[in-house]
Motif scaffolding. Structure first.
Motif, PDB file in Angstrom:
ATOM      1  N   THR A 256       0.851  -0.932  -0.207  1.00  0.00           N
ATOM      2  CA  THR A 256      -0.273  -0.209   0.145  1.00  0.00           C
ATOM      3  C   THR A 256       0.906   1.460  -0.091  1.00  0.00           C
ATOM      4  OG1 THR A 256       0.266   0.154   2.517  1.00  0.00           O
ATOM      5  CG2 THR A 256      -1.924  -1.146   1.400  1.00  0.00           C
ATOM      6  N   LEU A 257       0.524   2.324  -0.415  1.00  0.00           N
ATOM      7  CA  LEU A 257       1.211   3.553  -1.015  1.00  0.00           C
ATOM      8  C   LEU A 257       0.168   4.633   0.245  1.00  0.00           C
ATOM      9  CD1 LEU A 257       2.963   3.507  -4.833  1.00  0.00           C
ATOM     10  CD2 LEU A 257       3.950   3.244  -1.650  1.00  0.00           C
TER      11      LEU A 257
ATOM     12  N   GLU B  93      -4.897   5.461   1.987  1.00  0.00           N
ATOM     13  CA  GLU B  93      -3.728   4.776   0.928  1.00  0.00           C
ATOM     14  C   GLU B  93      -4.435   3.617   0.433  1.00  0.00           C
ATOM     15  OE1 GLU B  93      -3.092   1.181   3.878  1.00  0.00           O
ATOM     16  OE2 GLU B  93      -1.770   3.197   4.160  1.00  0.00           O
ATOM     17  N   TYR B  94      -3.859   3.274  -0.377  1.00  0.00           N
ATOM     18  CA  TYR B  94      -4.241   3.040  -1.516  1.00  0.00           C
ATOM     19  C   TYR B  94      -3.306   1.865  -2.131  1.00  0.00           C
ATOM     20  CZ  TYR B  94      -1.299   4.646  -5.179  1.00  0.00           C
ATOM     21  OH  TYR B  94       0.422   5.312  -6.016  1.00  0.00           O
ATOM     22  N   ARG B  95      -3.581   0.479  -2.094  1.00  0.00           N
ATOM     23  CA  ARG B  95      -3.234  -0.683  -2.617  1.00  0.00           C
ATOM     24  C   ARG B  95      -2.149  -1.019  -3.984  1.00  0.00           C
ATOM     25  NH1 ARG B  95      -1.830  -4.767   0.096  1.00  0.00           N
ATOM     26  NH2 ARG B  95      -1.337  -6.400  -0.845  1.00  0.00           N
ATOM     27  N   VAL B  96      -1.092  -1.191  -4.016  1.00  0.00           N
ATOM     28  CA  VAL B  96      -0.962  -1.352  -5.271  1.00  0.00           C
ATOM     29  C   VAL B  96      -0.395  -2.862  -5.236  1.00  0.00           C
ATOM     30  CG1 VAL B  96       1.629  -1.306  -7.064  1.00  0.00           C
ATOM     31  CG2 VAL B  96       0.398   1.127  -5.305  1.00  0.00           C
TER      32      VAL B  96
END
Lengths: 410, 125
Positions: B43-44, B50-53
């Motif tokens: 996650t960034l 945050e969002y998941r990569v």
């Protein structure tokens, strides 16, 4: 009054500074979307330099600033720049040519329309956006500008808005929220597909240009090149600094001091100080900036957990920043800084805060409901949203026939 | 003739490259790739939250060599790309039918000579 060359030079430079904010916004928004939508997102701002730049001189300025019709809207005296010439206006910015005041105001109208496009990226039909924007300028922006700055009913009520907390930021924010509700979320938004910012350095460059242009926006709104402009300039920078630093700390507490968060904070702080800049002691930029970062941060956190896809958080940033700033003006304003203003709550005048609240509610409600009506109208005729296939392909190709980063080899 | 296709961590490229060069293997093609495996995603932070990569950046090395050199090269890659953590990557070995050098039209093993030979050739010219 005779023309003052110092004032005139400052207003013309300020108009140019505010003009640069729209390309700045294009970069700020463009970097935050996925690479298949960057040109479309930037065009949503750039196109307004064309569309609103024309409509403003044809009739927008007149409806906003020509002599009043019942406090609701300006008249037709300035249509096509009739009666707007090299001599100063007797009402507005009386030491600079009327044309200079007019073009300075044009830049505000342009960026206000560009601001709400952050809510509709990745999925609106370009033609529908243009049609909606023309309607919005005509039926929402010009009356609101008239109410607050053109001697309309909010001005008479005593609502203070130095450079556009109500007219620009709340207006754009509430309209953005309404548009996001009308359009519905982007494909993949509800499923929480990652929609990563494709170029954060671009966002930072855009934020830098916005900050730079904001000096024209706020200090230019003094309409004189003197003490008041300097006071507004310092208040502006101080609030931007306080908000950027606060947001940086918030993101650090959460995880890491992020670049995207820091520049977001700066923009929200600058938005919040906009209505207050020329009415407050410059040091009050600090509480306004810190408050703006807190309000914006938690508004954005709340929005990100909701199902409302105001994609680039125009409401959380400009709407909430604007609301906080307009109320803060009612708290921190001082007649010692600007005799044309009023004292706020901390100087014993609680009534001013109530007036500010009236301005927030009146304009927030008007632009939200007005946008729903105009948006429905465009949806019923042209249709607001692109097809699913066009959305998948990205708006750069489907709406503009271009791609941002094309070409293999040299 | 075999193609060694290695997916490695971005930060391990330099040591791998140097080790291969020391062994005389200069030629390679490197591509930035995204992918996923046991490491899953990360996650960034976004503006807030945050969002998941779920596709992570890696590098893909492609090296075409004679069959007898495969083990040496694979060892050099493993020795230098391994950290012991999940996400170190994978190596694939693929048969190659032929190779042709565009400049000279040479094919087969001549087209994939170790660079040391080329250097000597270059000196004598």
């Amino acid at each position: 009054m005779p023309i003052n060359s110092g004032d005139t030079a400052w207003i013309l430079v300020s108009a140019a500074l505010v003009m640069l904010m729209t390309p700045g916004l294009a970069l700020f928004y463009g970097g935050m979307v996925r690479r298949k939508n960057v040109l479309s997102t930037m065009m949503m701002s750039f196109a307004m330099l064309g569309l609103v730049g024309l409509l403003w001189v044809l009739y927008g300025y007149s409806l906003s600033f020509a002599p009043d019709m019942s406090g609701i809207i300006g008249g037709f005296d300035f249509m096509g720049l009739r009666n707007v010439g090299q001599e100063p206006s007797s009402v507005y910015a009386t030491t600079v040519p009327h044309l200079a005041f007019m073009i300075y105001q044009a830049m505000f109208a342009i960026i206000t329309v560009a601001l709400f496009t952050g809510a509709v990226v990745d999925r609106i039909k370009f033609g529908a956006l243009l049609a909606f924007s023309a309607l919005w300028l005509t039926f929402i922006y010009t009356p609101v500008a008239h109410w607050v700055w053109g001697g309309g009913w909010l001005a008479k009520l005593g609502v203070l808005d130095f450079a556009g907390g109500v007219v620009v930021h709340i207006n754009a924010g509430m309209s953005a929220l309404a548009l996001a509700l009308l359009l519905g979320p982007r494909k993949g938004f509800v499923e929480k597909e990652p929609m990563e910012a494709h170029d954060i350095p671009m966002v930072m460059l855009g934020a830098g240009l916005l900050w730079f242009g904001w000096f024209g926006f706020n200090a230019g709104s003094a309409f004189t090149a003197g003490g008041l402009a300097s006071s507004a300039f310092v208040a502006t920078n101080t609030a931007g600094a306080a908000a950027a630093f606060t947001w940086m700390l918030l993101s650090w507490i959460y995880r890491r001091p992020t670049a995207l968060g820091t520049v977001t904070g700066a923009v929200i702080g600058l938005a919040a100080v906009t209505p207050a800049a020329g009415f407050i002691s410059p040091i009050m930029g600090i509480p306004i900036g810190i408050g703006a970062a807190l309000v914006g941060y938690y508004a954005m956190l709340f929005r990100s957990k909701s199902r409302v896809d105001d994609s680039l958080d125009v409401m959380a940033a400009h709407g909430m920043g604007g609301i906080w700033g307009v109320l803060a003006t009612g708290i921190f304003a001082s007649v010692a800084v600007n005799a044309a203003g009023a004292d706020g709550l901390i100087f014993g005048n609680g009534a001013q805060l109530l007036k500010q609240m009236a301005g927030v509610v009146a304009v927030g409600g008007f632009s939200f409901i007005g946008t729903l009506i105009l948006g429905k109208l465009v949806d019923a005729t042209i249709g607001l949203r692109v097809t699913r296939t066009e959305e998948n392909l990205g708006l750069d190709i489907s709406q503009h026939g271009e791609r941002a980063y094309g070409g293999l080899g040299r | 003739m075999k193609k060694i296709e290695a997916i490695i961590r971005e930060e391990r490229l330099e040591p791998v490259k140097q080790a291969l060069e020391a062994g005389g293997y200069f030629a390679m093609t490197v591509t930035e790739v995204s992918g996923r495996g046991e490491q899953r995603g990360l996650t960034l932070p976004w503006r807030v939250g945050e969002y998941r990569v779920d596709l992570l950046p890696k590098l893909k090395l492609e090296i075409v060599v004679q069959d007898k050199e495969v083990d040496t090269i694979v060892k050099a890659i493993i020795d230098n790309a391994r950290t012991g953590e999940i996400g170190d990557g994978k190596i694939f070995i693929i048969p190659v039918e032929n190779a042709i050098r565009v400049r000279t039209n040479e094919d087969g093993d001549k087209a994939i000579n170790k660079v040391t030979n080329n250097k000597e050739e270059a000196k004598t010219k």
